[in-house]
Enzyme design. Structure first.
Site, PDB file in Angstrom:
ATOM      1  CG  ASN A   1      34.792  24.764  30.089  1.00 11.23           C
ATOM      2  OD1 ASN A   1      34.512  24.328  28.985  1.00 11.23           O
ATOM      3  ND2 ASN A   1      34.152  24.393  31.188  1.00 11.23           N
TER       4      ASN A   1
ATOM      5  CE  LYS B   1      27.618  46.262  32.256  1.00 12.89           C
ATOM      6  NZ  LYS B   1      27.670  47.338  31.277  1.00 12.89           N
TER       7      LYS B   1
ATOM      8  CG  ASP C   1      36.351  21.557  38.715  1.00 14.21           C
ATOM      9  OD1 ASP C   1      35.533  20.623  38.719  1.00 14.21           O
ATOM     10  OD2 ASP C   1      37.458  21.501  38.134  1.00 14.21           O
TER      11      ASP C   1
ATOM     12  CG  PHE D   1      35.590  12.255  28.401  1.00 11.55           C
ATOM     13  CD1 PHE D   1      34.499  11.409  28.326  1.00 11.55           C
ATOM     14  CD2 PHE D   1      36.347  12.479  27.260  1.00 11.55           C
ATOM     15  CE1 PHE D   1      34.159  10.796  27.130  1.00 11.55           C
ATOM     16  CE2 PHE D   1      36.023  11.882  26.059  1.00 11.55           C
ATOM     17  CZ  PHE D   1      34.925  11.032  25.992  1.00 11.55           C
TER      18      PHE D   1
ATOM     19  CE  LYS E   1      40.947  14.424  37.124  1.00  4.39           C
ATOM     20  NZ  LYS E   1      41.073  15.340  35.994  1.00  4.39           N
TER      21      LYS E   1
ATOM     22  CE  LYS F   1      35.983  13.064  39.354  1.00  4.21           C
ATOM     23  NZ  LYS F   1      35.482  14.255  38.688  1.00  4.21           N
TER      24      LYS F   1
HETATM   25  N1  CTP Z   1      33.086  16.323  36.329  1.00  2.00           N
HETATM   26  C1  CTP Z   1      31.829  16.410  36.898  1.00  2.00           C
HETATM   27  N2  CTP Z   1      31.554  17.418  37.780  1.00  2.00           N
HETATM   28  C2  CTP Z   1      32.476  18.327  38.101  1.00  2.00           C
HETATM   29  C3  CTP Z   1      33.774  18.233  37.534  1.00  2.00           C
HETATM   30  C4  CTP Z   1      34.039  17.227  36.647  1.00  2.00           C
HETATM   31  O1  CTP Z   1      30.979  15.567  36.598  1.00  2.00           O
HETATM   32  N3  CTP Z   1      32.188  19.295  38.952  1.00  2.00           N
HETATM   33  C5  CTP Z   1      33.379  15.197  35.427  1.00  2.00           C
HETATM   34  C6  CTP Z   1      33.700  15.579  34.010  1.00  2.00           C
HETATM   35  O2  CTP Z   1      32.532  15.599  33.194  1.00  2.00           O
HETATM   36  C7  CTP Z   1      34.645  14.470  33.571  1.00  2.00           C
HETATM   37  C8  CTP Z   1      35.350  14.077  34.860  1.00  2.00           C
HETATM   38  O3  CTP Z   1      34.506  14.544  35.916  1.00  2.00           O
HETATM   39  O4  CTP Z   1      33.954  13.349  33.085  1.00  2.00           O
HETATM   40  C9  CTP Z   1      36.720  14.619  35.049  1.00  2.00           C
HETATM   41  O5  CTP Z   1      36.727  16.013  34.889  1.00  2.00           O
HETATM   42  P1  CTP Z   1      38.081  16.857  34.963  1.00  2.00           P
HETATM   43  O6  CTP Z   1      37.740  18.304  34.745  1.00  2.00           O
HETATM   44  O7  CTP Z   1      39.140  16.225  34.131  1.00  2.00           O
HETATM   45  O8  CTP Z   1      38.548  16.620  36.455  1.00  2.00           O
HETATM   46  P2  CTP Z   1      38.045  17.080  37.853  1.00  2.00           P
HETATM   47  O9  CTP Z   1      37.378  15.924  38.508  1.00  2.00           O
HETATM   48  O10 CTP Z   1      37.241  18.333  37.751  1.00  2.00           O
HETATM   49  O11 CTP Z   1      39.387  17.345  38.619  1.00  2.00           O
HETATM   50  P3  CTP Z   1      40.519  18.475  38.354  1.00  2.00           P
HETATM   51  O12 CTP Z   1      39.787  19.668  37.801  1.00  2.00           O
HETATM   52  O13 CTP Z   1      41.107  18.699  39.674  1.00  2.00           O
HETATM   53  O14 CTP Z   1      41.470  17.876  37.359  1.00  2.00           O
END
Ligand code: CTP
Length: 403
Positions: free
Chosen positions: A214, A293, A283, A329, A343, A347
């Protein structure tokens, strides 16, 4: 951080000795002044053979002290007034001769007299030929200075001005700068605390050539790690892909995938007093990673099947030791506060920092951010747009209150 006036109101005295590395000190002074510090310079006579007092006067915007007995600018006993004025004294470059004087209580020129008269922290950055540095007398003098609470900024190794190679180069200017910032800029309100920070983007391999990731630059997490270290914390930074340098004085663990980040976080979870998860974790990851490859003409159907990565923060929340502060975050493009609240709750966080991708001068890659901090008591605070370093300080202020 380098755009913030973090040294505003701080007094820094630089003692310059007669070594070739004296030519690097104007650059240090320029950086200190940009950060808002008031800088004064004391030079030995030998130092004036390498760089003129006028150079230092122009860079610091202050008169330079060289002679013990020259006419003072105002009525004052100058070595005493400088010694009392400064918040910290850095002797750089420090010659073997000056180190010997400081260790043995010899005060026979302006700099050695000021160094003896100050009650402020003294930092000494040696720079000399390797043989002189390794000489038993120099090493004994350095040991004496350390025992008396003077901080030695170790010289670097490399090619020296005399043509030799070895230890003895003046430490990098950014190392000197960071040491001074550490000394004077912030109260050490995180001293004795272990802070685990994650930053950057995780990277998920598709095949040996391609990957999914990303846009995260890691800047926000890096500034949190930097700010926590400057406030005295013992910081471990677990970072994925980042586009900026990691801060000095921080224990860095480089990882690639979300699974690597999960393993690193879990292995440091128990000892941490505070965990701040600023990383942008993927995610999803490819279900099957090709060993070779993927070729255009190999029957590739244009489909990469994905599976979910572990949610690291959720796991940390579910296994949170008593008393630990866990901060997440959340990056959204819509319903920022509503999603952040969900969240925070889901969490098991103490705080969540919400930022919207739609705000100008905020989010990925920007040096500034506009965030809202929510905590588990229901408090919601929307902060103005500010540098990511200032956001980090605001967040840590709140963390310190919780601790
Ligand atoms: N995070 C994590 N592990 C993941 C996804 C996210 O530890 N697999 C943590 C990120 O570092 C951040 C928080 O969860 O502190 C929220 O991440 P965000 O991408 O905003 O949300 P998600 O929980 O992934 O949910 P969504 O993508 O559905 O918004």
């Amino acid at each position: 951080m380098l755009n913030d006036k973090i040294l505003s109101g701080k007094h820094i005295l630089i003692g310059v000795c007669g070594g070739i590395a004296a030519y690097k000190i104007p650059d240090l002074i320029s950086k200190l002044v940009k950060l808002g510090a008031e800088v004064k310079v004391v030079m030995t006579h030998a130092a004036t053979e390498f760089v003129t007092p006028l150079t230092f006067q122009s860079m610091s915007h202050n008169p330079v002290a060289v002679d013990m007995f020259s006419e003072p600018v105002a009525w004052e006993i100058r070595h005493i007034s400088l010694a009392q004025w400064t918040d910290t004294l850095l002797v750089a470059p420090a010659t073997a001769n000056m180190i010997g004087k400081l260790a043995n209580g010899i005060a026979d020129d302006m700099l050695s007299t000021v160094a003896m008269a100050t009650r402020s922290q003294v930092l000494v950055a040696p720079a000399m030929n390797t043989a002189m540095y390794e000489n038993a007398a120099t090493q004994a003098n350095i040991k004496t200075l350390k025992e008396r609470g003077i901080k030695i900024i170790e010289p670097a190794e490399g090619r020296l001005a005399c043509g030799d190679s070895g230890k003895g180069k003046l430490a990098d200017i950014d190392v000197l700068l960071n040491s001074l910032i550490y000394e004077v800029a912030f109260e050490k309100d995180l001293s004795g605390k272990k802070v685990l920070v994650t930053a950057g983007a995780t990277v998920e391999s598709v095949d040996p050539v391609r990957f999914l990731t990303n846009h995260s630059s890691g800047k926000m997490g890096i500034e949190i790690a930097r700010a926590a270290q400057l406030r005295g914390a013992d910081v471990t930074l677990v970072c994925g892909n980042i586009s900026v340098e990691t801060p000095m004085g921080v224990n860095v663990i480089k990882v690639k995938s979300a699974q690597d980040m999960f393993d690193a976080c879990v292995s440091h979870q128990k000892e941490a007093d505070v965990i701040i998860k600023a990383a942008a974790v993927a995610d999803f990851k490819p279900k099957d990673v090709a060993d070779n490859k993927i070729k255009k003409e190999g029957g590739f159907e244009g489909v990469i099947r994905l599976e979910q990565n572990p949610d690291i923060l959720k796991y940390l929340g579910e296994h949170k030791p008593a008393g630990q502060i866990l901060v997440g975050f959340c990056m959204e493009t819509q319903d920022l506060i509503e999603n952040a609240k969900k969240k925070l709750d889901k969490k098991n966080l103490d705080m969540i920092v919400a930022n919207s991708l739609t705000e100008p001068n905020a989010g990925f890659k920007s040096d500034t951010n506009t965030v809202t901090i929510l905590d588990k008591t229901g408090k919601i605070e929307a902060l103005d747009n500010m540098s990511k370093f200032c956001v980090a300080q605001e967040l840590l202020d709140r963390v310190v209150k919780c601790l």
